[in-house]
Write a protein that holds these residues in place. Structure first.
Motif: not given
Length: 172
Positions: A40-41, A74-77, A80-82, A121-127
Motif C-alpha cells: 500500500f505504501l 515508513d517504507l525503510a522501517d 522496503w525501498t522507495m 508499525w511505522p505510520s508517519r505518512y498516514l498520520g
C-alpha cells in the motif's frame, strides 16, 4: 435563482467518481497485514513524490508540507525501498492547484487509515494530519483563486485534480 455552490464544491463533485475509484483501489490493501501494508505504501510512493516534485515547481501555490520523506521513512522501517515514481506533470499552474487539492485532501483519509495500521508499525505518512485550520485555509485559498479566474482556469484546475487521481489509480 439558485446560488452558485462555489468552486471547491464543483471541484469535489466533478472529481468525486475519480476519488471513489482511488478509494476502491487502495481499499483492496489490508493494512493489518505487514506485506500488504508495505505494498500500500509502495503504491503511494509511485505517486506522491512525483506530485510533490511537480507542486514544488509552482511557487504561486498556498503553502503545503511535504510527506515524501515520511513515506520513505515508513517504507525503510518495514525493510522496503522507495520505488521509482510514475511520471506526473500538471499542465500549468491551474492544474497544479487541482493536484494540490487532491494530495492535501489525501491527508484526511490518511488520518482515518492510520487507525487500521497495527501498533508498532511505522505510520508517519498516514498520520501526517493537517495542522489546525490548515485544510480550511487551503480550501479558502482555492476558492479565492478560482473566484478571480477564468472558466478556462477553473476547468484546468479540475483537469489537474482528475490527472492526480488518475496517477494514484495507476499507482495502485
Amino acid at each position: 435563482m439558485t446560488a452558485d455552490p462555489g468552486f471547491v464544491q464543483r471541484l469535489r463533485a466533478a472529481s468525486g467518481p475519480a476519488h471513489d475509484r482511488v478509494d476502491t483501489a487502495y481499499g483492496a490493501f489490508r493494512l493489518d497485514d505487514r506485506d500488504d501494508y508495505a505494498a500500500f505504501l509502495t503504491a503511494h510512493a509511485r505517486a506522491l513524490p512525483a506530485v510533490e516534485a511537480a507542486l514544488a515547481n509552482h511557487p504561486d501555490l498556498p503553502s503545503w508540507r511535504e510527506r515524501t520523506s515520511l513515506l520513505g521513512g515508513d517504507l525503510a522501517d518495514l525493510g522496503w525501498t522507495m520505488p521509482t515514481p510514475l511520471p506526473f506533470a500538471p499542465d500549468g499552474d491551474a492544474a497544479a492547484w487541482g493536484a494540490l487539492y487532491v494530495t492535501e485532501g489525501s491527508r484526511l483519509g490518511g488520518t482515518l487509515l492510520a487507525r487500521s495500521v497495527a501498533a508498532g508499525w511505522p505510520s508517519r505518512y498516514l498520520g501526517a494530519r493537517h495542522l489546525p485550520g490548515e485544510w480550511r485555509a487551503l480550501l479558502a485559498a482555492i476558492e479565492t483563486r478560482a473566484a478571480d479566474a477564468s472558466p478556462e482556469w477553473q476547468a484546468a484546475a479540475v483537469a489537474g485534480a482528475m490527472a492526480c487521481f488518475a496517477l494514484y489509480e495507476r499507482a495502485a
